[in-house]
Design an enzyme around this catalytic site. Structure first.
Site, PDB file in Angstrom:
ATOM      1  N   LYS A  23       0.839  -1.210   0.000  1.00  0.00           N
ATOM      2  CA  LYS A  23       0.000   0.000   0.000  1.00  0.00           C
ATOM      3  C   LYS A  23       0.864   1.245   0.000  1.00  0.00           C
ATOM      4  O   LYS A  23       0.645   2.181  -0.769  1.00  0.00           O
ATOM      5  CB  LYS A  23      -0.877   0.003   1.254  1.00  0.00           C
ATOM      6  CG  LYS A  23      -1.500   1.348   1.547  1.00  0.00           C
ATOM      7  CD  LYS A  23      -1.943   1.471   2.986  1.00  0.00           C
ATOM      8  CE  LYS A  23      -0.795   1.700   3.933  1.00  0.00           C
ATOM      9  NZ  LYS A  23      -1.203   1.937   5.331  1.00  0.00           N
ATOM     10  N   GLY A  96      -4.990   6.938   5.422  1.00  0.00           N
ATOM     11  CA  GLY A  96      -4.128   8.000   5.958  1.00  0.00           C
ATOM     12  C   GLY A  96      -3.177   8.530   4.893  1.00  0.00           C
ATOM     13  O   GLY A  96      -2.959   9.741   4.773  1.00  0.00           O
ATOM     14  N   ARG A 124      -8.515  11.840  12.536  1.00  0.00           N
ATOM     15  CA  ARG A 124      -7.066  11.585  12.434  1.00  0.00           C
ATOM     16  C   ARG A 124      -6.327  12.896  12.138  1.00  0.00           C
ATOM     17  O   ARG A 124      -6.802  13.743  11.395  1.00  0.00           O
ATOM     18  CB  ARG A 124      -6.790  10.511  11.357  1.00  0.00           C
ATOM     19  CG  ARG A 124      -7.454   9.172  11.709  1.00  0.00           C
ATOM     20  CD  ARG A 124      -7.114   8.080  10.718  1.00  0.00           C
ATOM     21  NE  ARG A 124      -5.724   7.698  10.781  1.00  0.00           N
ATOM     22  CZ  ARG A 124      -5.143   6.859   9.913  1.00  0.00           C
ATOM     23  NH1 ARG A 124      -5.857   6.350   8.911  1.00  0.00           N
ATOM     24  NH2 ARG A 124      -3.877   6.557  10.035  1.00  0.00           N
ATOM     25  N   GLN A 172       3.433  10.556   8.101  1.00  0.00           N
ATOM     26  CA  GLN A 172       2.901  10.689   6.738  1.00  0.00           C
ATOM     27  C   GLN A 172       2.860  12.142   6.275  1.00  0.00           C
ATOM     28  O   GLN A 172       2.944  12.419   5.080  1.00  0.00           O
ATOM     29  CB  GLN A 172       1.508  10.082   6.659  1.00  0.00           C
ATOM     30  CG  GLN A 172       1.515   8.562   6.811  1.00  0.00           C
ATOM     31  CD  GLN A 172       0.121   7.959   6.827  1.00  0.00           C
ATOM     32  OE1 GLN A 172      -0.875   8.668   6.717  1.00  0.00           O
ATOM     33  NE2 GLN A 172       0.047   6.647   6.989  1.00  0.00           N
ATOM     34  N   SER A 198       7.735   6.561  13.249  1.00  0.00           N
ATOM     35  CA  SER A 198       7.684   5.759  12.009  1.00  0.00           C
ATOM     36  C   SER A 198       8.756   6.170  10.997  1.00  0.00           C
ATOM     37  O   SER A 198       8.492   6.328   9.811  1.00  0.00           O
ATOM     38  CB  SER A 198       6.294   5.884  11.357  1.00  0.00           C
ATOM     39  OG  SER A 198       5.298   5.389  12.192  1.00  0.00           O
ATOM     40  N   ASP A 314       2.835  -0.974  12.506  1.00  0.00           N
ATOM     41  CA  ASP A 314       1.706  -1.711  11.908  1.00  0.00           C
ATOM     42  C   ASP A 314       1.756  -3.188  12.300  1.00  0.00           C
ATOM     43  O   ASP A 314       0.817  -3.940  12.021  1.00  0.00           O
ATOM     44  CB  ASP A 314       1.708  -1.585  10.380  1.00  0.00           C
ATOM     45  CG  ASP A 314       1.249  -0.199   9.916  1.00  0.00           C
ATOM     46  OD1 ASP A 314       0.867   0.612  10.768  1.00  0.00           O
ATOM     47  OD2 ASP A 314       1.281   0.050   8.694  1.00  0.00           O
ATOM     48  N   LYS A 341      -4.538   5.742  14.581  1.00  0.00           N
ATOM     49  CA  LYS A 341      -4.668   5.050  13.292  1.00  0.00           C
ATOM     50  C   LYS A 341      -6.140   4.683  13.013  1.00  0.00           C
ATOM     51  O   LYS A 341      -7.022   5.420  13.420  1.00  0.00           O
ATOM     52  CB  LYS A 341      -3.717   3.874  13.253  1.00  0.00           C
ATOM     53  CG  LYS A 341      -2.273   4.374  13.472  1.00  0.00           C
ATOM     54  CD  LYS A 341      -1.236   3.522  12.891  1.00  0.00           C
ATOM     55  CE  LYS A 341       0.124   4.043  13.292  1.00  0.00           C
ATOM     56  NZ  LYS A 341       0.994   4.301  12.162  1.00  0.00           N
ATOM     57  N   ARG A 345      -5.335   1.693  18.447  1.00  0.00           N
ATOM     58  CA  ARG A 345      -4.893   0.291  18.356  1.00  0.00           C
ATOM     59  C   ARG A 345      -4.389  -0.277  19.673  1.00  0.00           C
ATOM     60  O   ARG A 345      -4.463  -1.499  19.873  1.00  0.00           O
ATOM     61  CB  ARG A 345      -3.824   0.151  17.258  1.00  0.00           C
ATOM     62  CG  ARG A 345      -4.430   0.221  15.868  1.00  0.00           C
ATOM     63  CD  ARG A 345      -3.402   0.057  14.780  1.00  0.00           C
ATOM     64  NE  ARG A 345      -4.068  -0.130  13.503  1.00  0.00           N
ATOM     65  CZ  ARG A 345      -3.450  -0.091  12.320  1.00  0.00           C
ATOM     66  NH1 ARG A 345      -2.145   0.123  12.261  1.00  0.00           N
ATOM     67  NH2 ARG A 345      -4.127  -0.280  11.213  1.00  0.00           N
ATOM     68  N   LYS A 411      -9.453  -2.621   3.098  1.00  0.00           N
ATOM     69  CA  LYS A 411      -8.650  -1.389   3.122  1.00  0.00           C
ATOM     70  C   LYS A 411      -7.295  -1.591   2.430  1.00  0.00           C
ATOM     71  O   LYS A 411      -6.846  -0.737   1.668  1.00  0.00           O
ATOM     72  CB  LYS A 411      -8.450  -0.935   4.570  1.00  0.00           C
ATOM     73  CG  LYS A 411      -7.747   0.409   4.680  1.00  0.00           C
ATOM     74  CD  LYS A 411      -7.695   0.903   6.107  1.00  0.00           C
ATOM     75  CE  LYS A 411      -7.186   2.341   6.173  1.00  0.00           C
ATOM     76  NZ  LYS A 411      -5.757   2.483   5.982  1.00  0.00           N
TER      77      LYS A 411
HETATM   78  O1  LIG Z   1       3.782   6.428   5.113  1.00  0.00           O
HETATM   79  C1  LIG Z   1       3.164   5.348   5.100  1.00  0.00           C
HETATM   80  O2  LIG Z   1       2.930   4.719   4.049  1.00  0.00           O
HETATM   81  C2  LIG Z   1       2.704   4.784   6.386  1.00  0.00           C
HETATM   82  C3  LIG Z   1       3.218   5.254   7.566  1.00  0.00           C
HETATM   83  C4  LIG Z   1       2.804   4.710   8.882  1.00  0.00           C
HETATM   84  O3  LIG Z   1       1.912   5.629   9.477  1.00  0.00           O
HETATM   85  P1  LIG Z   1       2.360   6.740  10.575  1.00  0.00           P
HETATM   86  O4  LIG Z   1       3.447   7.545   9.988  1.00  0.00           O
HETATM   87  O5  LIG Z   1       1.083   7.498  10.766  1.00  0.00           O
HETATM   88  O6  LIG Z   1       2.804   5.994  11.805  1.00  0.00           O
HETATM   89  C5  LIG Z   1       2.096   3.363   8.749  1.00  0.00           C
HETATM   90  O7  LIG Z   1       1.474   3.048   9.954  1.00  0.00           O
HETATM   91  C6  LIG Z   1       1.064   3.398   7.653  1.00  0.00           C
HETATM   92  O8  LIG Z   1       0.421   2.154   7.516  1.00  0.00           O
HETATM   93  C7  LIG Z   1       1.702   3.706   6.325  1.00  0.00           C
HETATM   94  C1  LIG Z   2      -2.003   2.766   9.710  1.00  0.00           C
HETATM   95  C2  LIG Z   2      -2.392   2.244   8.557  1.00  0.00           C
HETATM   96  O1  LIG Z   2      -2.931   2.916   7.520  1.00  0.00           O
HETATM   97  P1  LIG Z   2      -2.989   4.456   7.112  1.00  0.00           P
HETATM   98  O2  LIG Z   2      -2.239   4.529   5.827  1.00  0.00           O
HETATM   99  O3  LIG Z   2      -4.444   4.749   6.945  1.00  0.00           O
HETATM  100  O4  LIG Z   2      -2.353   5.289   8.193  1.00  0.00           O
HETATM  101  C3  LIG Z   2      -2.256   0.792   8.313  1.00  0.00           C
HETATM  102  O5  LIG Z   2      -2.402   0.352   7.153  1.00  0.00           O
HETATM  103  O6  LIG Z   2      -2.015   0.044   9.253  1.00  0.00           O
END
Ligand SMILES: O=C(O)C1=C[C@@H](OP(=O)(O)O)[C@@H](O)[C@H](O)C1
Ligand SMILES: C=C(OP(=O)(O)O)C(=O)O
EC number: 2.5.1.19
Length: 426
Positions: A23, A96, A124, A172, A198, A314, A341, A345, A411
């Site tokens: 993803k 997200g 969020r 993100q 992250s 995750d 999230k 969680r 999702k």
């Molecule tokens: O940048 C990304 O693709 C992601 C960053 C992470 O989120 P956070 O940065 O909010 O922890 C992760 O949990 C999410 O599933 C995907």
């Molecule tokens: C946190 C997650 O997704 P999102 O990209 O919506 O933050 C996830 O896939 O576990």
């Protein structure tokens, strides 16, 4: 509400599986391919709610996209940084990445863009990113609470410049800014204020930008410089299998003392969640890898672990779901950000483990799970794909576990249960 009963497996699992594309990589590649000039083709792209909402938003912005789900392929006709649509009403569901990356993308345009998501997406955090976009020339009109969806971005071609950004709730927003920055009118410097959660996802962002021809200069852990005028190059790009979604299959090997091989995913993956292999190794699993697969063999008895999962958060649910089967307690630290999230969680894992009769202690930023017998129950999933996918693995060891609303895996992994049951049949 729909449910799925998980059949306990009274033998070790022994399977080879394939996992759909990542993803995080699919949605990053969609964004940079939209900004590149000309046609890009994404192979092994993910087709799921998160990536389909993303692709639809890009298309609504006037950047043509062709979806070929049967070939797992997406074609993007990038417009060289132009955002042709001057107005759009964009919906991101619970994604997200789409919420953060598309908000940043529209800031490069010159128009009026409304963004909204499902009720949980409205809770969020978006505010830190939007503050930077405003400092870069946009005006944001919030319909409800300031800093949250829904809102309209009135954009005037993001100016770039020097910014400070908080990234203690999500990475993100930083990834979003990094990816649009080459198309700003001037160089961009971003200093992360305080903790950056992250971090592995920010590394992934820089790596993907480099794969499309753009350089990010990182100074220390917290400062990022992007020169204006750099341009993404359209290309063929193959998306890696999703390492986070592979974790459930590896976990199945770990708890049943079996063997699972995941094809086309290697230790060289640019996804931080490949470190799940190290976690399982520390818990007693054996890992075998080659340049085209990784394989986990579970031990007779899993061991407990005390682990900081900030970077691989995750996987908290995957570890939580197998924790009761370890020989000693499992402590998962430094993950307060997972409260923001798809659901809170920490609370969700604690609640569902307690429903199964497991002893768990909850803290603001961590949890401690005691090994012990499980009483079967119907697991609530809270619209969170990872609750459904993780607790299905618990069900392999204990007869009578039922997963509520299994459709929530759409999702990121619409056919998760099909592949999960195929794994059990091998
Ligand atoms: O940048 C990304 O693709 C992601 C960053 C992470 O989120 P956070 O940065 O909010 O922890 C992760 O949990 C999410 O599933 C995907
Ligand atoms: C946190 C997650 O997704 P999102 O990209 O919506 O933050 C996830 O896939 O576990």
């Amino acid at each position: 509400m729909d449910t799925i009963a998980i059949p306990a497996l009274n033998r070790p699992v022994d399977a080879t599986v394939e996992i759909p594309g990542s993803k995080s990589l699919t949605n990053r590649a969609l964004l940079v391919a939209a900004l590149a000039q000309g046609d890009s083709v994404l192979e092994n792209a993910l087709f799921s709610e998160d990536s389909e909402y993303f692709a639809k938003c890009v298309e609504q912005l006037g950047i043509p996209i062709t979806l070929n789900p049967h070939l797992a392929q997406i074609q993007v006709a990038g417009r060289g940084g132009d955002i042709p649509a001057k107005q759009a009403d964009l919906f991101v569901g619970l994604a997200g990445t789409a919420a953060r990356f598309i908000s940043a993308l529209v800031a490069l345009g010159n128009g009026e863009y409304r963004l909204d998501g499902v009720p949980r997406m409205r809770e969020r955090p978006m505010g830190d990113l939007l503050t930077v976009l405003e400092a870069g020339g946009a005006t944001i009109n919030f319909e409800g609470n300031s800093g949250f969806m829904p809102y309209t971005v009135y954009s005037r071609q993001f100016a770039g410049g020097n910014f400070r950004l908080k990234a203690n709730q999500t990475s993100q927003q930083l990834s979003a800014l990094l990816m649009i920055a080459p198309y700003a009118q001037q160089d961009t410097n971003i200093e992360v204020e305080g903790t950056l959660v992250s971090q592995s996802y920010v590394k992934m962002t820089c790596r993907l930008m480099a794969d499309f021809g753009v350089e990010v200069i990182q100074i220390g852990d917290n400062q990022f410089q992007i020169k204006a005028g750099q341009r993404y190059q359209a290309r063929h790009y193959t998306v890696e299998p999703d390492a986070s979604n592979a974790s459930y299959f590896f976990a199945a090997a770990a708890v049943t003392g079996g063997r699972v091989r995941v094809k086309h995913l290697t230790k060289q993956s640019c996804q931080g969640d490949i470190l799940w292999l190290n976690v399982l190794e520390q818990m007693g699993c054996q890992i075998k890898d080659s340049d085209d697969y990784t394989e986990v063999t579970g031990p007779k008895q899993l061991q407990g672990i005390d682990i900081d999962m900030n970077d691989i958060s995750d996987l908290v649910q995957t570890l939580g779901a197998i924790a009761p089967f370890a020989s000693s307690p499992i402590t998962i630290r430094n993950v307060e950000h997972i409260r923001y999230k798809e659901t809170d969680r920490i609370k969700a894992v604690v609640t569902e483990l307690r429903r199964l009769g497991v002893k768990v202690e909850e803290f603001a930023d961590r949890l401690k799970i005691e090994p012990g017998p499980i009483t079967p129950a119907a697991i609530e999933t809270y619209h969170d794909h990872r609750m459904a996918m993780a607790f299905a693995v618990t069900g392999l060891k204990v007869p009578g576990i039922v997963i509520k609303d299994p459709g929530c895996t759409a999702k990121t992994f619409p056919d998760y249960f099909t592949r999960f049951f195929q794994m059990l049949e091998q």
